[in-house]
Design an enzyme around this catalytic site. Structure first.
Site, PDB file in Angstrom:
ATOM      1  CD  GLU A 263      -2.669   5.138   4.353  1.00  0.00           C
ATOM      2  OE1 GLU A 263      -2.193   5.428   5.448  1.00  0.00           O
ATOM      3  OE2 GLU A 263      -3.529   5.831   3.769  1.00  0.00           O
TER       4      GLU A 263
ATOM      5  CB  THR B 239      -0.918   0.018   1.244  1.00  0.00           C
ATOM      6  OG1 THR B 239      -1.510   1.309   1.362  1.00  0.00           O
ATOM      7  CG2 THR B 239      -0.166  -0.266   2.536  1.00  0.00           C
TER       8      THR B 239
ATOM      9  CE  LYS C 112      -2.070  -4.475   3.477  1.00  0.00           C
ATOM     10  NZ  LYS C 112      -2.403  -5.436   2.424  1.00  0.00           N
TER      11      LYS C 112
ATOM     12  CE1 TYR D 105      -4.006  -1.893   5.347  1.00  0.00           C
ATOM     13  CE2 TYR D 105      -3.126   0.258   4.741  1.00  0.00           C
ATOM     14  CZ  TYR D 105      -3.664  -0.966   4.384  1.00  0.00           C
ATOM     15  OH  TYR D 105      -3.851  -1.272   3.053  1.00  0.00           O
TER      16      TYR D 105
HETATM   17  P1  NAP Z   1     -11.206  -4.899   1.738  1.00  0.00           P
HETATM   18  O1  NAP Z   1     -12.400  -4.482   0.952  1.00  0.00           O
HETATM   19  O2  NAP Z   1     -11.066  -4.408   3.151  1.00  0.00           O
HETATM   20  O3  NAP Z   1     -11.118  -6.490   1.752  1.00  0.00           O
HETATM   21  C1  NAP Z   1     -10.177  -7.155   2.556  1.00  0.00           C
HETATM   22  C2  NAP Z   1     -10.606  -8.591   2.701  1.00  0.00           C
HETATM   23  O4  NAP Z   1      -9.685  -9.271   3.579  1.00  0.00           O
HETATM   24  C3  NAP Z   1     -12.004  -8.741   3.325  1.00  0.00           C
HETATM   25  O5  NAP Z   1     -12.753  -9.620   2.540  1.00  0.00           O
HETATM   26  C4  NAP Z   1     -11.689  -9.346   4.683  1.00  0.00           C
HETATM   27  O6  NAP Z   1     -12.666 -10.206   5.135  1.00  0.00           O
HETATM   28  C5  NAP Z   1     -10.422 -10.132   4.421  1.00  0.00           C
HETATM   29  N1  NAP Z   1      -9.731 -10.456   5.667  1.00  0.00           N
HETATM   30  C6  NAP Z   1      -9.514  -9.634   6.723  1.00  0.00           C
HETATM   31  N2  NAP Z   1      -8.877 -10.304   7.699  1.00  0.00           N
HETATM   32  C7  NAP Z   1      -8.699 -11.585   7.255  1.00  0.00           C
HETATM   33  C8  NAP Z   1      -8.121 -12.755   7.808  1.00  0.00           C
HETATM   34  N3  NAP Z   1      -7.578 -12.761   9.035  1.00  0.00           N
HETATM   35  N4  NAP Z   1      -8.128 -13.891   7.079  1.00  0.00           N
HETATM   36  C9  NAP Z   1      -8.672 -13.909   5.834  1.00  0.00           C
HETATM   37  N5  NAP Z   1      -9.248 -12.839   5.251  1.00  0.00           N
HETATM   38  C10 NAP Z   1      -9.253 -11.684   5.960  1.00  0.00           C
HETATM   39  O7  NAP Z   1      -9.872  -4.490   0.952  1.00  0.00           O
HETATM   40  P2  NAP Z   1      -9.734  -4.112  -0.614  1.00  0.00           P
HETATM   41  O8  NAP Z   1     -10.082  -2.683  -0.789  1.00  0.00           O
HETATM   42  O9  NAP Z   1     -10.378  -5.168  -1.437  1.00  0.00           O
HETATM   43  O10 NAP Z   1      -8.162  -4.196  -0.776  1.00  0.00           O
HETATM   44  C11 NAP Z   1      -7.521  -5.445  -1.123  1.00  0.00           C
HETATM   45  C12 NAP Z   1      -6.091  -5.401  -0.630  1.00  0.00           C
HETATM   46  O11 NAP Z   1      -5.415  -4.273  -1.181  1.00  0.00           O
HETATM   47  C13 NAP Z   1      -5.968  -5.271   0.903  1.00  0.00           C
HETATM   48  O12 NAP Z   1      -4.869  -6.055   1.304  1.00  0.00           O
HETATM   49  C14 NAP Z   1      -5.659  -3.804   1.109  1.00  0.00           C
HETATM   50  O13 NAP Z   1      -4.923  -3.583   2.296  1.00  0.00           O
HETATM   51  C15 NAP Z   1      -4.846  -3.488  -0.137  1.00  0.00           C
HETATM   52  N6  NAP Z   1      -4.936  -2.098  -0.551  1.00  0.00           N
HETATM   53  C16 NAP Z   1      -6.143  -1.559  -0.828  1.00  0.00           C
HETATM   54  C17 NAP Z   1      -6.207  -0.221  -1.224  1.00  0.00           C
HETATM   55  C18 NAP Z   1      -7.535   0.407  -1.571  1.00  0.00           C
HETATM   56  O14 NAP Z   1      -7.573   1.620  -1.753  1.00  0.00           O
HETATM   57  N7  NAP Z   1      -8.605  -0.364  -1.715  1.00  0.00           N
HETATM   58  C19 NAP Z   1      -5.042   0.543  -1.341  1.00  0.00           C
HETATM   59  C20 NAP Z   1      -3.819  -0.064  -1.045  1.00  0.00           C
HETATM   60  C21 NAP Z   1      -3.769  -1.382  -0.668  1.00  0.00           C
HETATM   61  P3  NAP Z   1     -13.842  -9.675   6.108  1.00  0.00           P
HETATM   62  O15 NAP Z   1     -14.953  -9.360   5.157  1.00  0.00           O
HETATM   63  O16 NAP Z   1     -14.077 -10.811   6.985  1.00  0.00           O
HETATM   64  O17 NAP Z   1     -13.320  -8.495   6.857  1.00  0.00           O
END
Ligand code: NAP
Length: 325
Positions: A127, A125, A154, A150
């Site tokens: 961040e 990320t 990461k 966070y």
């Molecule tokens: P998101 O909508 O928050 O989805 C994250 C997923 O991870 C959720 O389905 C969550 O399940 C699951 N999770 C959480 N804890 C877990 C565990 N212990 N074991 C298994 N699964 C678990 O995130 P996103 O926006 O799709 O982003 C995808 C990835 O990209 C993430 O790693 C995020 O940090 C990274 N990222 C995102 C952005 C952005 O702007 N979207 C930017 C930079 C990086 P639950 O539904 O149970 O919580």
């Protein structure tokens, strides 16, 4: 037929990635946690849910990951799973670390031991960069200075991914993702909070939206554009780390402007309330990424621009509430 395992099933990025992989004839597995009440409310993607092989596991449970990797030996692992909400990471620092840091170590170890040819993608990320005052535009060479549990978690995962590549010759990549949004962004994130809030105002369900720092700026792309980049990265000849971003940065004020313009509400000031309880410690002010390396080596530019992205999110939320009414 290739097999892929996606972690982080159920929320934003996975349905876009799963759709892309299914179109490429992959057999797709989705790591799913145990829920007392699983939330499949991203109903636009129910047809995808039917085609996914769900497999139980949790990133904070090493044994479960060993069992999963040992049983399916996937060609590719896309690690999207994370406690991804920066705000919450301050209250749940240990749980965030267990999932976002140790979860990656457990996955990499399981791959090393039971399926060493598996290619591994880590969702890193922007961040991790924190605030930099000398040069706002971040590249792969910009030093890191994470400012939340966070981002710190990461960063551990980022280096662990590099370390497995360098130590064991595994195909491990980091995509340093800048913010990406979509109509299925979860409601706690500020962009969806705004589009959902304005749709509620339009339909007289809410009176205002409570926000804090309207001058905070981020580089925001469309999730669908970014998942294609994830796949391309694992098809490259060599594993590497890349930034994926739009190269533009916009404030929350800009986001509100485009969103309100979409429905032509007058007197917008009265609908936005500044709520100091949303003030966070060690706030980031500006993130803006330069993805020239990715563009040159494997990716084409982000197709969806800022205004189009905001309007797409507004349209989806207005549709949702017009159907409820
Ligand atoms: P998101 O909508 O928050 O989805 C994250 C997923 O991870 C959720 O389905 C969550 O399940 C699951 N999770 C959480 N804890 C877990 C565990 N212990 N074991 C298994 N699964 C678990 O995130 P996103 O926006 O799709 O982003 C995808 C990835 O990209 C993430 O790693 C995020 O940090 C990274 N990222 C995102 C952005 C952005 O702007 N979207 C930017 C930079 C990086 P639950 O539904 O149970 O919580």
């Amino acid at each position: 037929m290739k097999t892929a395992l996606i972690t982080g099933i159920l929320w934003q990025d996975w349905p876009y990635l799963a759709k892309l992989l299914l179109e490429k004839w992959y057999k797709v597995y989705g790591l799913i946690r145990r829920y007392s009440n699983p939330n499949f409310s991203n109903t636009d993607y129910l047809w995808i849910t039917d085609k996914i092989n769900f497999i139980t596991g949790d990133l904070s449970d090493e044994c479960s990951l060993i069992n999963v990797i040992k049983s399916i030996k996937p060609d590719e692992v896309y690690n999207l799973g994370a406690q991804s909400f920066v705000w919450t990471s301050r209250d749940l620092a240990k749980a965030t670390t267990e999932t976002n840091s140790l979860g990656v170590l457990y996955l990499l170890n399981a791959i090393k031991l039971f399926s060493p040819l598996t290619k591994f993608y880590q969702a890193s990320t922007s961040e991790m960069f924190g605030n930099r005052h000398d040069n706002w535009i971040q590249t792969e060479e910009t030093p890191f200075h994470p400012r939340s549990p966070y981002a710190i978690a990461k960063l551990y995962a980022y280096w662990m991914t590099n370390n497995f590549k360098e130590s064991y010759w595994m195909f491990c990549c980091n995509w340093i993702l800048f913010n990406h949004e979509s109509p299925i962004r979860w409601i706690e994130f500020v962009t969806r909070k705004i589009t959902d809030g304005i749709a509620k105002i339009k339909f007289w369900i809410a009176k205002d939206i409570k926000l804090w720092n309207l001058d905070s700026k981020r580089d925001r792309g469309f999730a669908w554009d970014y998942v294609e980049a994830m796949w391309l990265m694992l098809q490259a000849e060599k594993p590497d780390n890349y930034i994926v971003s739009t190269g533009e940065t916009h404030s929350i004020r800009d986001f509100l402007e485009v969103a309100f313009n979409y429905i032509w509400i007058k007197d917008r000031e009265k609908y936005v309330k500044i709520d100091p309880s949303f003030n966070r410690p060690a706030e980031l002010f500006v993130l803006q990424g330069k993805s020239d390396k990715a563009k040159e080596k494997l990716w084409r530019e982000s197709k969806v621009k800022f205004k189009e992205l905001v309007e797409m999110m507004m349209e989806a939320d207005l549709k949702r509430y017009s159907e409820i009414k």
